[in-house]
Every structure is written in structure tokens, then in C-alpha cells.
Design an enzyme around this catalytic site. Structure first.
Site, mmCIF file in Angstrom:
data_model
loop_
_atom_site.group_PDB
_atom_site.id
_atom_site.type_symbol
_atom_site.label_atom_id
_atom_site.label_comp_id
_atom_site.label_asym_id
_atom_site.label_seq_id
_atom_site.Cartn_x
_atom_site.Cartn_y
_atom_site.Cartn_z
ATOM 1 C CG ASP A 1 -2.078 -0.986 1.056
ATOM 2 O OD1 ASP A 1 -2.211 -1.585 -0.036
ATOM 3 O OD2 ASP A 1 -2.833 -1.168 2.018
ATOM 4 C CG ASN B 1 -4.097 5.785 2.798
ATOM 5 O OD1 ASN B 1 -5.057 5.414 2.141
ATOM 6 N ND2 ASN B 1 -3.225 4.949 3.308
#
Length: 293
Positions: free
Chosen positions: A77, A145
Site C-alpha cells: 500500500d 490516505n
């Protein structure tokens, strides 16, 4: 069959990246699939004698977003977040290939990469638009994010004032504060007790980090909210991180505005993708003994 050019980038700090990309390159050459290697990846292959200098020059690119139809981000990620930052507002879709740990964003396992490319060339995929956050004021930037404000390790208590559309929300005292997108809800925000929010939800999540008061809980706000964030008088010096890109903040001249960014990040998802299945798999839900009646 769609004529695509795949940009290939990855986490060059991972040893497992190199044999994977080398084998992928051999297969793509045999299948006559167009591709470009991010320059650091091409250089790494050359340094390991996996490709020649001439080949590295031929297939390398510093600007995958300008030369690719879809970018393959091989790592975890964190690698995909870095790729998203490089892609920026260009709108080029990203497919995350997981050779990391959890892989919520990079959810295609490396063993399935050839099958994934066949699906892409056959047009059997979808594009998900993911909201990002924009930071302006004393500090600027954007994040897919989260934007995280945390006290410096040797400092005291962080005190962070937050206003929502000009109205005071709270003064957060503790280790810090996380402002996250739905994409980031399964990252740091989840680790501090924030909610899991499905991608596509138009919200912003505010999660305190180790709050001084146990009654202070995460809150979910509409995505159109405009947040003003500032260190309060007497706050410890802090750092502000946008998807891990960190810079220090201190003193009172720290007022920042956080809102939904004007651009989105495009992620590739395949037909019949199951977000709940990903949650069950990555978080090991339902792995214990089943209770029957």
C-alpha cells in the site's frame, strides 16, 4: 483486445521485486505486450544483470503518467501511495500488485499478475475514483490516505484546534490527530479505533491519536466540509504527514485548511471484486471457531 502500454513501477527496496519484474518482462516480451519501466526499476534490473544497458535505455521512462495507459504499482500500500503521488491529477489508473503485508490498496497478489494483465487487455475491469484530501495554508499538499498531525517524540502533549466550516469542533489533546479519506480508513485511522468506511463514501474521518480524554471519539464528517486545523497555545511541536510525507510544524502560525481535493485517484478494480471479502481476508475476520446452535 485493447492496445495498452503498461507502466511498471515498484518498491525497489524489496528483494522480491527483481525476479518478479524480470519474469514479467520476459512474459510481456513473448506476448508482445507494450510496457515501460520506471527508470529506477530499469536501473535496478540492469545493475543486477537482468537486462542490458541498451534494453534499459529502450524501455525506461521517468514519466510513466505520460507514457502509460495503466500503471502497475508493485509492492504494498505504501508503494501505491507513492505511485499515486507521482501520478497526481493526470487521471492515469493504477493497479496495485501486492508483495507487501496487508495490501488493502494493492490487492492483486503477485501470483495473479499475468491473469490480471490478460483481463486488462480484454477490457474486463472497472475504474474506481478515490477522493483525496487537499491541504492549504501554512502547509500545502494533498493525500490519498490521510493527513496526520502528531507530537514529536521528545515533546509534550499535542493540542490541536479543529473548526468545521468555521464552527469549532474540538481542541484535541493527546498524541495527535488523523484526518482520513474512506481509502485511508483502513490505515492509521483504523489502528487508533476509527471506523472502516467503504470506498466511494463521500466523507472525511477525524480520528484522535491517544486522546487525553477517553470521551473523545472519532467523528465522520461530510466530504464537502472545510476543516481549519491549528496548534493551540501551549501545544508541543508536531509533525504533519501527508501519506507519510512528513514536515515539522511548531508555534502559532500553523493554520491549515483541509478539504476534499479537486482531483481524484483512479484505481483499477476487476469484475466481481469483493470489498467485504478483502476485509475478511486482510483482517482475518471469521478465522476463529464458529459458534453453532
Amino acid at each position: 483486445m485493447v492496445n495498452m502500454t503498461f507502466g511498471i513501477t515498484g518498491n525497489t527496496a524489496k528483494d522480491e521485486l527483481w525476479p518478479l519484474i524480470h519474469q514479467l518482462k520476459i512474459w510481456m516480451d513473448a506476448e508482445e505486450i507494450n510496457y515501460q519501466l520506471h527508470t529506477p526499476v530499469a536501473q535496478g534490473l540492469m545493475e543486477r544483470s537482468l537486462i542490458s544497458l541498451d534494453c534499459a535505455k529502450k524501455v525506461s521512462s521517468d514519466t510513466l503518467a505520460l507514457s502509460s495507459t495503466i500503471i502497475l504499482s508493485i509492492g504494498g500500500d505504501g508503494t501505491l501511495l507513492h505511485t499515486a503521488y507521482e501520478v497526481g491529477a493526470s487521471g492515469i489508473p493504477i493497479l496495485g500488485i501486492n508483495i507487501g503485508y496487508l495490501g488493502f490498496l494493492a490487492d492483486v497478489e503477485a501470483t495473479n499478475i499475468q491473469h490480471a494483465l490478460r483481463l486488462l487487455n480484454a477490457g474486463r475491469y472497472e475504474i474506481e475514483s478515490r477522493n483525496a484530501l487537499s491541504l492549504s495554508g501554512a502547509h500545502t499538499g494533498w493525500a490519498l490516505n490521510d493527513i496526520v498531525i502528531t507530537r514529536q517524540p521528545a515533546g509534550g502533549l499535542a493540542a490541536i484546534d479543529v473548526l468545521v466550516d468555521g464552527t469549532k469542533l474540538n481542541r484535541y489533546r493527546g498524541d495527535g490527530l488523523i484526518i482520513a479519506t474512506p481509502t485511508g480508513s483502513t490505515a492509521y485511522s483504523l489502528a487508533v479505533g476509527g471506523p472502516i468506511v467503504m470506498p466511494g463514501s463521500n466523507v472525511i474521518i477525524v480520528s484522535p491519536v491517544a486522546p487525553h480524554s477517553l470521551t473523545v471519539r472519532p467523528i465522520v464528517l461530510p466530504a464537502q466540509s472545510n476543516l481549519t486545523v491549528q496548534l493551540a497555545p501551549g501545544s508541543a511541536d508536531c509533525t504533519i504527514a501527508l501519506d507519510g510525507r512528513t514536515q515539522p510544524i511548531s508555534g502559532q502560525d500553523t493554520s491549515c485548511m483541509i478539504c476534499r481535493a479537486d482531483h481524484t485517484i483512479q484505481l483499477v478494480r476487476f469484475e466481481n471484486a469483493d470489498y467485504f471479502g478483502t476485509l475478511r481476508s486482510k483482517l482475518s475476520w471469521g478465522m476463529g471457531r464458529q459458534i453453532t446452535t
